[in-house]
Scaffold this motif. Structure first.
Motif, PDB file in Angstrom:
ATOM      1  N   LYS A   5       0.777  -1.301   0.070  1.00  0.00           N
ATOM      2  CA  LYS A   5       0.001  -0.030   0.028  1.00  0.00           C
ATOM      3  C   LYS A   5       0.998   1.304  -0.171  1.00  0.00           C
ATOM      4  O   LYS A   5       0.638   2.204  -0.655  1.00  0.00           O
ATOM      5  N   GLU A   6       1.924   1.279   0.696  1.00  0.00           N
ATOM      6  CA  GLU A   6       2.713   2.407   0.962  1.00  0.00           C
ATOM      7  C   GLU A   6       3.541   2.628  -0.322  1.00  0.00           C
ATOM      8  O   GLU A   6       3.814   3.790  -0.844  1.00  0.00           O
ATOM      9  N   LEU A   7       3.990   1.423  -1.041  1.00  0.00           N
ATOM     10  CA  LEU A   7       4.532   1.543  -2.505  1.00  0.00           C
ATOM     11  C   LEU A   7       3.613   2.012  -3.304  1.00  0.00           C
ATOM     12  O   LEU A   7       3.815   2.756  -4.404  1.00  0.00           O
ATOM     13  N   GLU A   8       2.392   1.755  -3.367  1.00  0.00           N
ATOM     14  CA  GLU A   8       1.315   2.088  -4.197  1.00  0.00           C
ATOM     15  C   GLU A   8       1.142   3.743  -4.084  1.00  0.00           C
ATOM     16  O   GLU A   8       0.929   4.364  -5.029  1.00  0.00           O
ATOM     17  N   LEU A   9       1.021   4.176  -2.824  1.00  0.00           N
ATOM     18  CA  LEU A   9       0.805   5.442  -2.392  1.00  0.00           C
ATOM     19  C   LEU A   9       1.904   6.100  -3.259  1.00  0.00           C
ATOM     20  O   LEU A   9       1.719   7.556  -3.598  1.00  0.00           O
ATOM     21  N   ARG A  10       3.059   5.808  -2.890  1.00  0.00           N
ATOM     22  CA  ARG A  10       4.129   6.577  -3.504  1.00  0.00           C
ATOM     23  C   ARG A  10       4.272   6.667  -5.025  1.00  0.00           C
ATOM     24  O   ARG A  10       4.946   7.631  -5.561  1.00  0.00           O
ATOM     25  N   ALA A  11       4.002   5.479  -5.540  1.00  0.00           N
ATOM     26  CA  ALA A  11       3.939   5.556  -6.977  1.00  0.00           C
ATOM     27  C   ALA A  11       2.943   6.602  -7.537  1.00  0.00           C
ATOM     28  O   ALA A  11       3.211   7.187  -8.602  1.00  0.00           O
ATOM     29  N   ASP A  12       1.670   6.469  -6.783  1.00  0.00           N
ATOM     30  CA  ASP A  12       0.734   7.535  -7.316  1.00  0.00           C
ATOM     31  C   ASP A  12       1.264   8.759  -7.199  1.00  0.00           C
ATOM     32  O   ASP A  12       0.944   9.830  -7.928  1.00  0.00           O
ATOM     33  N   ARG A  13       1.851   8.908  -5.910  1.00  0.00           N
ATOM     34  CA  ARG A  13       2.458  10.578  -5.689  1.00  0.00           C
ATOM     35  C   ARG A  13       3.424  10.936  -6.823  1.00  0.00           C
ATOM     36  O   ARG A  13       3.436  12.102  -7.158  1.00  0.00           O
ATOM     37  N   ASN A  14       4.469   9.961  -7.092  1.00  0.00           N
ATOM     38  CA  ASN A  14       5.232  10.324  -8.192  1.00  0.00           C
ATOM     39  C   ASN A  14       4.581  10.500  -9.652  1.00  0.00           C
ATOM     40  O   ASN A  14       5.069  11.369 -10.043  1.00  0.00           O
ATOM     41  N   VAL A  15       3.670   9.923 -10.112  1.00  0.00           N
ATOM     42  CA  VAL A  15       2.741  10.253 -10.922  1.00  0.00           C
ATOM     43  C   VAL A  15       2.331  11.701 -10.958  1.00  0.00           C
ATOM     44  O   VAL A  15       2.300  12.499 -11.950  1.00  0.00           O
ATOM     45  N   LEU A  17       3.410  14.278  -8.944  1.00  0.00           N
ATOM     46  CA  LEU A  17       4.531  15.118  -8.925  1.00  0.00           C
ATOM     47  C   LEU A  17       5.080  15.465 -10.472  1.00  0.00           C
ATOM     48  O   LEU A  17       5.315  16.583 -10.973  1.00  0.00           O
ATOM     49  N   LYS A  18       5.141  14.275 -11.269  1.00  0.00           N
ATOM     50  CA  LYS A  18       5.586  14.257 -12.669  1.00  0.00           C
ATOM     51  C   LYS A  18       4.759  15.246 -13.537  1.00  0.00           C
ATOM     52  O   LYS A  18       5.160  16.053 -14.362  1.00  0.00           O
ATOM     53  N   ALA A  19       3.375  15.162 -13.274  1.00  0.00           N
ATOM     54  CA  ALA A  19       2.359  15.909 -13.940  1.00  0.00           C
ATOM     55  C   ALA A  19       2.328  17.159 -13.686  1.00  0.00           C
ATOM     56  O   ALA A  19       2.484  18.118 -14.365  1.00  0.00           O
ATOM     57  N   GLN A  20       2.804  17.694 -12.182  1.00  0.00           N
ATOM     58  CA  GLN A  20       2.947  19.178 -12.053  1.00  0.00           C
ATOM     59  C   GLN A  20       4.282  19.465 -12.502  1.00  0.00           C
ATOM     60  O   GLN A  20       4.253  20.672 -13.164  1.00  0.00           O
ATOM     61  N   ILE A  21       5.246  18.673 -12.462  1.00  0.00           N
ATOM     62  CA  ILE A  21       6.573  19.214 -13.125  1.00  0.00           C
ATOM     63  C   ILE A  21       6.471  19.631 -14.600  1.00  0.00           C
ATOM     64  O   ILE A  21       6.760  20.570 -14.915  1.00  0.00           O
ATOM     65  N   ASP A  22       5.789  18.847 -15.201  1.00  0.00           N
ATOM     66  CA  ASP A  22       5.399  18.876 -16.672  1.00  0.00           C
ATOM     67  C   ASP A  22       4.793  20.114 -16.888  1.00  0.00           C
ATOM     68  O   ASP A  22       4.878  20.816 -17.694  1.00  0.00           O
ATOM     69  N   ALA A  23       3.533  20.259 -16.067  1.00  0.00           N
ATOM     70  CA  ALA A  23       2.799  21.438 -16.075  1.00  0.00           C
ATOM     71  C   ALA A  23       3.408  22.921 -16.083  1.00  0.00           C
ATOM     72  O   ALA A  23       3.490  23.831 -16.707  1.00  0.00           O
ATOM     73  N   LEU A  24       4.529  22.896 -15.016  1.00  0.00           N
ATOM     74  CA  LEU A  24       5.209  23.938 -14.642  1.00  0.00           C
ATOM     75  C   LEU A  24       6.427  24.127 -15.730  1.00  0.00           C
ATOM     76  O   LEU A  24       6.612  25.291 -16.113  1.00  0.00           O
ATOM     77  N   LYS A  25       7.046  23.003 -16.106  1.00  0.00           N
ATOM     78  CA  LYS A  25       7.910  23.190 -17.433  1.00  0.00           C
ATOM     79  C   LYS A  25       7.271  23.931 -18.402  1.00  0.00           C
ATOM     80  O   LYS A  25       7.784  24.807 -19.188  1.00  0.00           O
ATOM     81  N   ALA A  26       5.826  23.510 -18.832  1.00  0.00           N
ATOM     82  CA  ALA A  26       5.431  24.162 -19.928  1.00  0.00           C
ATOM     83  C   ALA A  26       4.972  25.681 -19.796  1.00  0.00           C
ATOM     84  O   ALA A  26       5.163  26.420 -20.697  1.00  0.00           O
TER      85      ALA A  26
END
Length: 92
Positions: A5-15, A17-26
């Protein structure tokens, strides 16, 4: 050790964060594009705005064309190749 469950939560958080990074980069790229276009319109390479100095300069750089070298000298190119090992992480 992390639970499934912790791994799943961290994986979801990575997704997320990556979306936020991509939006900020754009947003960053669009903002930079607006600034540089305005500097080009004004015909300046340096601009003082408030407490910032904006610079947009042309530079030249010499780069090695490995593709062209490989075509011209395939044996020599092969003799200088080396295997590199690394790690790649992804979440899908």
């Amino acid at each position: 050790m992390l639970s499934k469950k912790e791994l799943e939560l961290r994986a979801d958080r990575n997704v997320e964060l990556k979306a936020q990074i991509d939006a900020l980069k754009a947003e960053y790229d669009a903002n930079t594009d607006e600034i540089t276009k305005e500097m080009e319109r004004r015909g300046v390479s340096e601009l003082v705005v408030g407490n910032r100095i904006l610079r947009y300069t042309v530079y030249e750089q010499s780069r090695f064309d490995s593709g062209k070298f490989k075509k011209a000298f395939p044996d020599m190119y092969a003799s200088f190749q080396k295997i590199v090992t690394g790690h790649r992480f992804s979440v899908s």
